[in-house]
Scaffold this active site. Structure first.
Site, PDB file in Angstrom:
ATOM      1  N   CYS A 199       0.554  -1.195   0.176  1.00  0.00           N
ATOM      2  CA  CYS A 199       0.176   0.377  -0.148  1.00  0.00           C
ATOM      3  C   CYS A 199       1.007   1.146  -0.094  1.00  0.00           C
ATOM      4  O   CYS A 199       1.864   0.834  -0.267  1.00  0.00           O
ATOM      5  CB  CYS A 199      -1.239  -0.181   1.306  1.00  0.00           C
ATOM      6  SG  CYS A 199      -0.001   0.120   2.406  1.00  0.00           S
ATOM      7  N   THR A 200       0.251   1.912   0.526  1.00  0.00           N
ATOM      8  CA  THR A 200       0.937   3.907   0.585  1.00  0.00           C
ATOM      9  C   THR A 200       2.269   4.233   1.102  1.00  0.00           C
ATOM     10  O   THR A 200       3.290   4.035   0.647  1.00  0.00           O
ATOM     11  CB  THR A 200      -0.455   4.935   0.355  1.00  0.00           C
ATOM     12  OG1 THR A 200      -0.977   4.660   0.264  1.00  0.00           O
ATOM     13  CG2 THR A 200       0.943   6.182  -0.100  1.00  0.00           C
TER      14      THR A 200
END
Ligand SMILES: [Zn+2]
Ligand SMILES: [Zn+2]
Length: 345
Positions: A199-200
């Site tokens: 994810c980020t």
């Protein structure tokens, strides 16, 4: 004692210009036990406000999730303060790839039920039984293996402008929507494939990896520090970069370029473009991808009807807006049916 913002975003932007200081955009998170989130929140606010820290921070019984901007001259003092809090001592700070002094214009620290809206009932599984953390080199090597599935744990508007080569990118609006969909789609591979998620900044995978292990996936991995930390390691260690396009970020910058590729297209004309904008009609505010040509043609709006509203005098626009809410549309661009390049049928 001041515990909340007193300046508007505009006033703050002017102050940042006046101060002329470089600012660092960074993020961090920690899952831990916080007994009194409100008190902890107030302590953070008082200290960080005096240091000139700005950002969006969530505090809950389960921990803290922080995205912020710190004046570079006060970074050492900020770090010292973090280190004075037992569970934040030496926490990994994800430093932004592309810096912008105005990434945040307010200090907002909110107490929430959870630091990530995952929709999970944490009492039903062991949240500490997480996947194996991978650094960038390990991630590159494992994702090259044939028996590996790479899953993007972010939402469609994030993966649309950038993602890892060969990753599965669920077409979802929210993180909580993605979990059951991924589980169903990959149900046949619970033991014969490596499930590698990213994810980020890493926080979404912390809970998701434990959830998928609980659901019977046996070979679960997660990219430590997410795309932000991956990009940093790739650069510092001269590794192959397997991420194409931009990393969507949740501040005024909107994204950071990780590779030079443009993998998205303008939602109005279809030409290559990966710049997110918000529709200039405040009553709409839709987040979508718009090229400069279309921006000019449509007065920075997502549709002709929004352009006709923007053409009205300000007070008339305000009148029309009364009682309407737009917040749920902000990240729903893929569902905006008038943007025809997304809905070819
Ligand atoms: Zn266009
Ligand atoms: Zn609009």
């Amino acid at each position: 004692m001041q515990l909340y913002n007193t300046l508007s975003a505009k006033q703050r932007a002017a102050l940042i210009d006046e101060a002329g200081e470089e600012r660092l955009t960074l993020s961090f998170y920690a899952y831990t036990q916080i007994e009194h989130p409100s008190e902890f929140r107030d302590q953070l606010f008082m200290r960080w406000d005096t240091l000139g820290v700005l950002g969006r921070i969530y505090v809950a019984h389960e921990g803290i999730n922080a995205q912020l901007s710190v004046p570079a001259p006060r970074f050492a003092a900020f770090k010292k303060h973090l280190d004075s809090i037992a569970f934040l001592k030496d926490v990994r700070l994800n430093i932004a790839v592309e810096q912008d002094n105005k990434s945040f214009l307010k200090l907002k620290i909110k107490v929430r039920d959870k630091i990530v809206a995952d929709g999970l009932d944490d009492d039903t599984f062991d949240v500490t039984n997480k996947g194996v953390h991978l650094n960038a080199a390990e991630f590159n090597s494992l994702t090259s293996a044939e028996d590996t599935i790479v899953v993007d744990m972010r939402n469609h508007y994030e993966s649309e402008i950038g993602h890892f080569e060969g990753a599965i990118t669920p077409d979802v609006d929210t993180f909580r929507d993605s979990l059951p969909i991924i589980e169903k789609d990959l149900a046949a591979h619970k033991s014969d494939k490596n499930l590698v998620m990213y994810c980020t900044g890493g926080i979404r995978c912390e809970k998701a990896s434990a959830y998928f292990k609980h659901k019977g996936f046996e070979r679960v991995y997660q990219l430590e520090g997410g795309i932000i930390e991956y990009a940093r390691q790739v650069k510092n260690q001269g590794l192959d970069n397997k991420f194409v396009g931009k990393n969507f970020v949740f501040d005024e910058r909107r994204s950071e370029a990780i590779s030079d590729d443009i993998i998205a297209s303008c939602h109005q004309c279809g030409s290559p473009c990966d710049t997110h904008v918000n529709c200039a009609n405040d009553a709409c505010h839709l987040l979508f991808i718009q090229c400069p040509t279309c921006a000019e043609k449509h007065d920075n709006c997502c549709s002709d009807s929004c352009a006709s509203i923007v053409a009205l005098p300000r007070d008339k626009q305000k009148e029309l807006r009364k009682g309407t809410h737009n917040s749920n549309k902000i990240f729903k661009k893929g569902r905006a049916h008038h943007l025809k390049t997304l809905n070819p049928s």
